[in-house]
Design an enzyme around this catalytic site. Structure first.
Site, PDB file in Angstrom:
ATOM      1  N   ASP A  69       0.713  -1.221  -0.067  1.00 23.02           N
ATOM      2  CA  ASP A  69      -0.217   0.160  -0.659  1.00 23.02           C
ATOM      3  C   ASP A  69       1.064   1.294  -0.243  1.00 23.02           C
ATOM      4  O   ASP A  69       0.900   2.262   0.410  1.00 23.02           O
ATOM      5  CB  ASP A  69      -0.889   0.256   0.767  1.00 23.02           C
ATOM      6  CG  ASP A  69      -2.602  -1.521   0.608  1.00 23.02           C
ATOM      7  OD1 ASP A  69      -2.756  -0.871   0.027  1.00 23.02           O
ATOM      8  OD2 ASP A  69      -2.990  -0.949   1.913  1.00 23.02           O
ATOM      9  N   LYS A 127      -0.540   4.556  -0.899  1.00 22.37           N
ATOM     10  CA  LYS A 127      -1.658   5.802  -0.176  1.00 22.37           C
ATOM     11  C   LYS A 127      -0.491   6.936   0.126  1.00 22.37           C
ATOM     12  O   LYS A 127      -1.307   7.939   0.564  1.00 22.37           O
ATOM     13  CB  LYS A 127      -2.117   4.838   0.824  1.00 22.37           C
ATOM     14  CG  LYS A 127      -3.148   3.539   0.794  1.00 22.37           C
ATOM     15  CD  LYS A 127      -3.321   3.118   1.996  1.00 22.37           C
ATOM     16  CE  LYS A 127      -4.730   2.336   1.385  1.00 22.37           C
ATOM     17  NZ  LYS A 127      -4.886   1.407   2.664  1.00 22.37           N
ATOM     18  N   ASP A 149      -4.141  -9.181   2.779  1.00 21.74           N
ATOM     19  CA  ASP A 149      -4.155  -8.039   3.073  1.00 21.74           C
ATOM     20  C   ASP A 149      -6.263  -8.455   3.570  1.00 21.74           C
ATOM     21  O   ASP A 149      -6.089  -7.380   4.511  1.00 21.74           O
ATOM     22  CB  ASP A 149      -4.521  -7.395   2.314  1.00 21.74           C
ATOM     23  CG  ASP A 149      -4.858  -5.881   2.245  1.00 21.74           C
ATOM     24  OD1 ASP A 149      -4.099  -5.183   2.755  1.00 21.74           O
ATOM     25  OD2 ASP A 149      -4.634  -5.285   1.352  1.00 21.74           O
TER      26      ASP A 149
HETATM   27 FE   LIG Z   1      -4.429  -1.926  -0.714  1.00 24.22          FE
END
Ligand SMILES: [Fe+2]
Length: 368
Positions: free
Chosen positions: A206, A209, A303
């Site tokens: 991620d 992000k 995840d």
């Molecule tokens: Fe993600």
């Protein structure tokens, strides 16, 4: 002081050598014996820097002694000078093949003896010095490589944690995802190296992000359709950060070669495709099945498992049972069936890992 052993069955010759070498007493500690057996006993009892032996001796000959010395682990490379008569050419050849360092013709004279001995000892000393230096160098290279590797791993983890702390307090989510991935990879038969690389690479899933606005990333409650699309961009942002065609100028400036770094290579694929679905309904590319890289298919399960089990601003934490039910229910649609089978086999271990690395546990270690 160099220790030299002289071997000859004729005491008269040994006496001659003793007298001849009186002037070398400052440099050489000379020992004398009259048989091959006696010589071996002395060599086994203490260290010598060279052996000078007669070729023809009653019982065991100079060749026998040479053979014993060369086959011994400790004295394998001890300088060995053979004393031979001028007519013994074939014996000289034999001794050469067996590893004699040099020859001395009988009767020997002081200049020749001392020069030859000095030379063979110097060569042996030099060889040992080179070996020691090589060994030291090898150890240093190994140590540096280990430190470099460790640093590389730590930087990956810290970068992942830095990004993660934007939307969760502890950064533990990525450590759990990494550990789940490692477990699942090993369960489906991937090797240890792949599993370790995946553990690290998955922590960056991620990383994109970092490019998502706080108003979207930190919004409590459900996202609007527009916000959801903005959020989905984290896959491509992460891909651009990690891939070779991302920070081009940086790559040129600091000679970064992401294509050569397996962790970054894998992290790049994971960042882009960890929200793809087995049935092709995922994003950003809508690829399906085996077109999705294996590591991204594994991260997808890890995840979601972690997200379901953890509390989020918009939802409570789900129990292990409810989480597993949702995950198993998505086999063949969101997730690869074979991976879900692996998940089912390791459900207990996944749960144990989750509890061990939970946000409220104070001391953690990600070593599985
Ligand atoms: Fe993600």
């Amino acid at each position: 002081l160099k220790r030299i052993l002289f071997v000859d069955d004729e005491v008269r010759i040994l006496d001659g050598l003793r007298r001849m070498l009186r002037s070398k007493i400052v440099d050489w500690d000379c020992h004398y014996c009259t048989s091959a057996n006696e010589a071996m006993a002395l060599l086994e009892a203490s260290c010598f820097d060279a052996v000078v032996s007669d070729l023809n001796m009653p019982g065991r000959s100079g060749l026998d002694l040479l053979r014993d010395i060369r086959s011994s682990e400790i004295h394998g490379r001890l300088p060995f000078l053979m004393l031979t008569g001028n007519g013994e050419l074939s014996k000289r050849h034999e001794a050469l093949q067996m590893g004699a360092t040099d020859f001395l013709s009988k009767p020997t004279d002081f200049v020749e003896l001392t020069a030859r001995l000095t030379n063979v000892i110097a060569i042996r000393d030099y060889q040992e010095e080179v070996e020691r230096a090589n060994q030291l160098l090898e150890e240093r290279v190994k140590e540096r490589t280990r430190i470099l590797e460790q640093t590389r791993h730590e930087i990956v983890l810290r970068l992942a944690m830095a990004c993660e702390t934007r939307d969760t307090d502890t950064g533990r989510h990525i450590l759990r995802v990494g550990s789940f991935c490692r477990l699942l990879a090993l369960e489906i038969g991937c090797d240890e190296e792949y599993a370790e690389t995946l553990l690290l690479a998955s922590t960056l899933h991620d990383v994109g992000k970092i490019g998502i606005a706080d108003s979207v990333l930190l919004k409590p409650g459900r996202l609007t359709e527009e916000e959801r699309l903005l959020m989905q961009a984290h896959c491509l942002i992460g891909y651009r950060i990690l891939s070779a065609d991302g920070p081009e100028q940086l790559a040129e400036t600091v000679k970064v070669r992401p294509e050569r770094n397996e962790i970054l290579q894998m992290a790049t694929r994971i960042a882009r495709w960890h929200h793809e679905r087995w049935d092709g309904d995922g994003y950003p590319d809508g690829i399906s099945g085996a077109d999705i890289p294996l590591e991204a298919r594994i991260v997808a399960i890890a995840d979601v498992y972690d997200a379901l089990r953890s509390p989020r601003p918009y939802k409570e934490a789900f129990t292990e049972e409810k989480t597993a039910e949702i995950i198993m229910g998505a086999s063949g649609t969101q997730f690869e069936p074979a991976l879900i089978d692996a998940f089912v086999r390791r459900r207990v271990d996944m749960d144990e890992l989750y509890l061990r690395l939970a946000d409220d546990v104070e001391e953690i270690s990600i070593a599985a």
